[in-house]
Design a protein around this motif. Structure first.
Motif, PDB file in Angstrom:
ATOM      1  N   LYS A 132      64.812  46.939  40.005  1.00  8.60           N
ATOM      2  CA  LYS A 132      65.598  46.377  41.118  1.00  8.60           C
ATOM      3  C   LYS A 132      64.835  46.417  42.442  1.00  8.60           C
ATOM      4  N   GLN A 133      63.794  47.253  42.525  1.00  9.36           N
ATOM      5  CA  GLN A 133      62.994  47.370  43.738  1.00  9.36           C
ATOM      6  C   GLN A 133      61.792  46.411  43.765  1.00  9.36           C
ATOM      7  N   ASP A 134      61.639  45.590  42.711  1.00  7.71           N
ATOM      8  CA  ASP A 134      60.522  44.643  42.660  1.00  7.71           C
ATOM      9  C   ASP A 134      60.610  43.639  43.801  1.00  7.71           C
ATOM     10  N   VAL A 135      59.488  43.392  44.451  1.00  7.69           N
ATOM     11  CA  VAL A 135      59.374  42.352  45.475  1.00  7.69           C
ATOM     12  C   VAL A 135      58.914  41.066  44.800  1.00  7.69           C
ATOM     13  N   LEU A 136      57.943  41.202  43.896  1.00  8.94           N
ATOM     14  CA  LEU A 136      57.480  40.051  43.123  1.00  8.94           C
ATOM     15  C   LEU A 136      56.727  40.517  41.896  1.00  8.94           C
ATOM     16  N   ARG A 137      56.613  39.598  40.950  1.00  4.21           N
ATOM     17  CA  ARG A 137      55.825  39.790  39.738  1.00  4.21           C
ATOM     18  C   ARG A 137      54.960  38.556  39.574  1.00  4.21           C
ATOM     19  N   VAL A 138      53.681  38.761  39.277  1.00  3.03           N
ATOM     20  CA  VAL A 138      52.777  37.637  39.058  1.00  3.03           C
ATOM     21  C   VAL A 138      51.940  37.891  37.808  1.00  3.03           C
ATOM     22  N   PRO A 139      51.602  36.814  37.087  1.00  7.64           N
ATOM     23  CA  PRO A 139      50.682  36.984  35.961  1.00  7.64           C
ATOM     24  C   PRO A 139      49.256  37.099  36.481  1.00  7.64           C
ATOM     25  N   ALA A 140      48.444  37.906  35.817  1.00  5.50           N
ATOM     26  CA  ALA A 140      47.044  38.087  36.216  1.00  5.50           C
ATOM     27  C   ALA A 140      46.147  37.822  35.014  1.00  5.50           C
ATOM     28  N   LYS A 141      45.097  37.089  35.276  1.00  2.00           N
ATOM     29  CA  LYS A 141      44.144  36.704  34.246  1.00  2.00           C
ATOM     30  C   LYS A 141      43.379  37.922  33.713  1.00  2.00           C
ATOM     31  N   VAL A 142      43.214  37.977  32.392  1.00  2.00           N
ATOM     32  CA  VAL A 142      42.443  39.042  31.755  1.00  2.00           C
ATOM     33  C   VAL A 142      41.132  38.460  31.246  1.00  2.00           C
ATOM     34  N   SER A 143      40.041  39.145  31.545  1.00  2.00           N
ATOM     35  CA  SER A 143      38.732  38.765  31.004  1.00  2.00           C
ATOM     36  C   SER A 143      38.051  40.030  30.490  1.00  2.00           C
ATOM     37  N   LYS A 144      36.937  39.841  29.822  1.00  2.41           N
ATOM     38  CA  LYS A 144      36.199  40.974  29.260  1.00  2.41           C
ATOM     39  C   LYS A 144      34.909  41.193  30.034  1.00  2.41           C
ATOM     40  N   SER A 145      34.599  42.453  30.266  1.00  7.87           N
ATOM     41  CA  SER A 145      33.352  42.836  30.939  1.00  7.87           C
ATOM     42  C   SER A 145      32.286  43.104  29.884  1.00  7.87           C
ATOM     43  N   ASN A 146      31.046  42.739  30.179  1.00  7.26           N
ATOM     44  CA  ASN A 146      29.933  43.057  29.277  1.00  7.26           C
ATOM     45  C   ASN A 146      29.581  44.535  29.340  1.00  7.26           C
ATOM     46  N   ASN A 147      29.934  45.174  30.446  1.00  8.29           N
ATOM     47  CA  ASN A 147      29.654  46.598  30.638  1.00  8.29           C
ATOM     48  C   ASN A 147      30.938  47.402  30.502  1.00  8.29           C
ATOM     49  N   ASN A 148      30.816  48.621  29.988  1.00  7.91           N
ATOM     50  CA  ASN A 148      31.964  49.514  29.904  1.00  7.91           C
ATOM     51  C   ASN A 148      32.219  50.131  31.280  1.00  7.91           C
ATOM     52  N   ILE A 149      33.444  50.037  31.756  1.00  5.67           N
ATOM     53  CA  ILE A 149      33.834  50.603  33.054  1.00  5.67           C
ATOM     54  C   ILE A 149      34.534  51.926  32.749  1.00  5.67           C
ATOM     55  N   GLU A 150      33.825  53.028  32.919  1.00  2.00           N
ATOM     56  CA  GLU A 150      34.326  54.354  32.529  1.00  2.00           C
ATOM     57  C   GLU A 150      35.521  54.793  33.372  1.00  2.00           C
ATOM     58  N   ALA A 151      35.435  54.639  34.680  1.00  3.05           N
ATOM     59  CA  ALA A 151      36.529  55.050  35.576  1.00  3.05           C
ATOM     60  C   ALA A 151      37.278  53.805  36.048  1.00  3.05           C
ATOM     61  N   PHE A 152      38.600  53.850  35.980  1.00  5.69           N
ATOM     62  CA  PHE A 152      39.411  52.735  36.457  1.00  5.69           C
ATOM     63  C   PHE A 152      38.981  52.381  37.874  1.00  5.69           C
TER      64      PHE A 152
END
Length: 189
Positions: A132-152
């Motif tokens: 109920k507290q949402d201001v908005l929701r949007v879809p976000a594109k997902v892609s793959k990285s060639n490198n592993n990203i260890e930390a978010f």
């Protein structure tokens, strides 16, 4: 002379005891340290459009799907839910958002993530998330990285008033476009 030495020793012990009694205990560095990303990302440019504060969990051999489960609201990082501040009226994922600070939640999915801006503040995790507290929701594109990203990680790139927010972890990169509205730009001239 003996009285002077004894007095000095007593004074030194009292001083050491006093310092230990008032010594502050600082915690060790968090395993998921807090970080910030902004645009423009040059520290010399104080005229920011957007800034996000979030904690950076690490994979450490764990599965991304267990840390950020598919189809469930995720805090977008670790510890406290991430907070994003917009300094101007913008379009976030194509939807208008007013200046202010919002909590940034996400719902991981295979092809596209749902990115949520919420009016909730100072939330630990997503345990008390309230739709109920949402201001908005949007879809976000997902892609793959060639490198592993260890930390978010969250990073911004782009040019002037058309930028992209990238969230990366493991080999997953989620991208949301951000743009300053033309009407706002014209009124600022």
């Amino acid at each position: 002379m003996k009285k002077s030495i004894v007095s000095l020793i007593v004074f030194a012990i009292a001083l050491i005891s006093t310092n230990e009694a008032f010594a502050q205990k600082f915690p060790k560095m968090d395993v998921s340290p807090m970080d910030a990303a902004s645009y423009p990302n040059n520290w010399r440019d104080a005229n920011k459009l957007v800034k996000v504060i979030y904690s950076r969990p690490q994979l450490k051999g764990r599965d991304l799907g267990k840390l950020a489960p598919k189809d469930k609201v995720w805090r977008t990082g670790a510890n406290e839910a991430a907070e994003i501040t917009f300094y101007k009226k913008l379009k976030f994922g194509g939807k208008e958002v007013k200046p202010g600070t919002y909590t940034l939640f996400t719902i991981p999915q295979e092809e596209s993530w749902t990115v949520i801006l919420s009016n909730q503040k100072n939330i630990w995790g997503a345990y008390f998330y309230d739709k109920k507290q949402d201001v908005l929701r949007v879809p976000a594109k997902v892609s793959k990285s060639n490198n592993n990203i260890e930390a978010f990680s969250i990073a911004f790139d782009g040019e002037k008033d058309n930028i992209k927010m990238h969230m990366g972890w493991g080999n997953t990169v989620v991208t949301v476009p951000i743009a300053v509205e033309k009407a706002v730009k014209e009124s600022e001239k």
